[in-house]
Design an enzyme around this catalytic site. Structure first.
Site, PDB file in Angstrom:
ATOM      1  N   GLU A 177       3.298  -6.272   7.306  1.00  0.00           N
ATOM      2  CA  GLU A 177       2.525  -5.227   7.984  1.00  0.00           C
ATOM      3  C   GLU A 177       2.873  -5.077   9.471  1.00  0.00           C
ATOM      4  OE1 GLU A 177      -0.004  -6.229   4.368  1.00  0.00           O
ATOM      5  OE2 GLU A 177       1.316  -7.302   5.769  1.00  0.00           O
ATOM      6  N   GLY A 183      -0.097  -5.374   0.474  1.00  0.00           N
ATOM      7  CA  GLY A 183      -1.250  -5.333  -0.413  1.00  0.00           C
ATOM      8  C   GLY A 183      -0.974  -5.952  -1.770  1.00  0.00           C
ATOM      9  N   ALA A 240       0.844  -1.195   0.000  1.00  0.00           N
ATOM     10  CA  ALA A 240       0.000   0.000   0.000  1.00  0.00           C
ATOM     11  C   ALA A 240       0.881   1.248   0.000  1.00  0.00           C
ATOM     12  CB  ALA A 240      -0.910  -0.006   1.221  1.00  0.00           C
TER      13      ALA A 240
END
Length: 257
Positions: A131, A108, A63
């Site tokens: 993440e 992502g 992301a």
């Protein structure tokens, strides 16, 4: 297509390439463009199979982290729900989607790849869900799709350690269906896509729906869905052509070829 997604169609196969330097990050705007691209591809009768890949050394490195700096809990939940809806659309897309993972495929980016129907990886690729390094967890489906592909224990390990694995290891554990040298990856993805494109589009759609049921339905309901879709296939002209071609020992000429 959008400014960050290009598409080239050849022999009924669309190669969709993300270009968002330096790392092909999935900003909110890039995701919106992908949704628009999927609508165009779904409605294009000239396209039977889709390949998604990245430009340069990256597939998709995750992301756009800059967008996280002003988000609160409600914003985070809404962003995750938007991403999940889009990737659910990939997973249930009526045309086969092949991810050609040419480079870094993280966060992502891996969540997008896992929503595709088939994954091919370059040996040099790096795949992972990092993440937790940011104090976050995967939010676009990573905690749900990774265990289904590689098993709960291996997925938990990858998520909790933020481990990145190469293409060979991804193939070994079932995260990719095949691995190739980077310079051969797109050609191999095209070969696979061309082979798939010779099948009937209407029955490919039925098959994709049936296979998706295996991940979302109990066995008895999945079998019932399969039987219903099997019956739908018999209502098409392509089954008549396919059976006739088999009996006549010739190549079938399906309605969309």
């Amino acid at each position: 297509m959008g400014t960050h997604w290009s598409v080239q169609v050849e022999n009924r196969v669309a190669v969709v390439t993300i270009s968002n330097p330096p790392a092909n990050a999935l900003s909110k705007h890039v995701l919106e463009e992908l949704s628009e691209s999927l609508t165009a591809l779904e409605n294009d009768p000239a396209v039977k199979v889709v390949i998604i890949t990245g430009e340069g050394r990256f597939f998709i490195a995750g992301a756009d982290i800059k967008e996280f700096t002003h988000m609160d809990g409600a914003d985070g939940k809404a962003a995750a729900e938007r991403g999940q809806r889009l990737f659910d659309r990939l997973e249930t897309f009526p045309k086969p989607i092949i991810a050609a993972i040419n480079g870094a495929c993280l966060g992502g980016g891996l969540e997008l790849a896992m929503a595709c129907h088939i994954r091919l990886a370059a040996a040099e690729a790096k795949l992972g869900l990092p993440e937790l390094n940011l104090g976050l967890i995967p939010g676009y489906g990573g905690t749900q799709r990774l265990p289904r592909l590689v098993g709960r224990g291996r997925a938990t390990q990858m998520i909790l350690t933020s481990e990145m694995i190469g293409g060979e290891e991804a193939c070994r554990i079932g995260l990719a269906e095949a691995v190739y040298p980077a310079e051969q990856l797109l050609d191999e993805a095209k070969k696979l896509a061309y082979a798939i494109s010779e099948k009937s589009a209407v029955t490919m759609k039925l098959a994709l729906e049936a296979v998706h049921g295996s991940a979302t339905l109990p066995l008895d309901e999945g079998l019932a869905r399969e039987a219903a879709l099997f019956g739908q296939a018999f209502q098409t002209q392509d089954v008549k052509e396919g059976v006739a071609a088999f009996l006549e020992k010739r190549k079938p000429k399906f309605s969309d070829l």
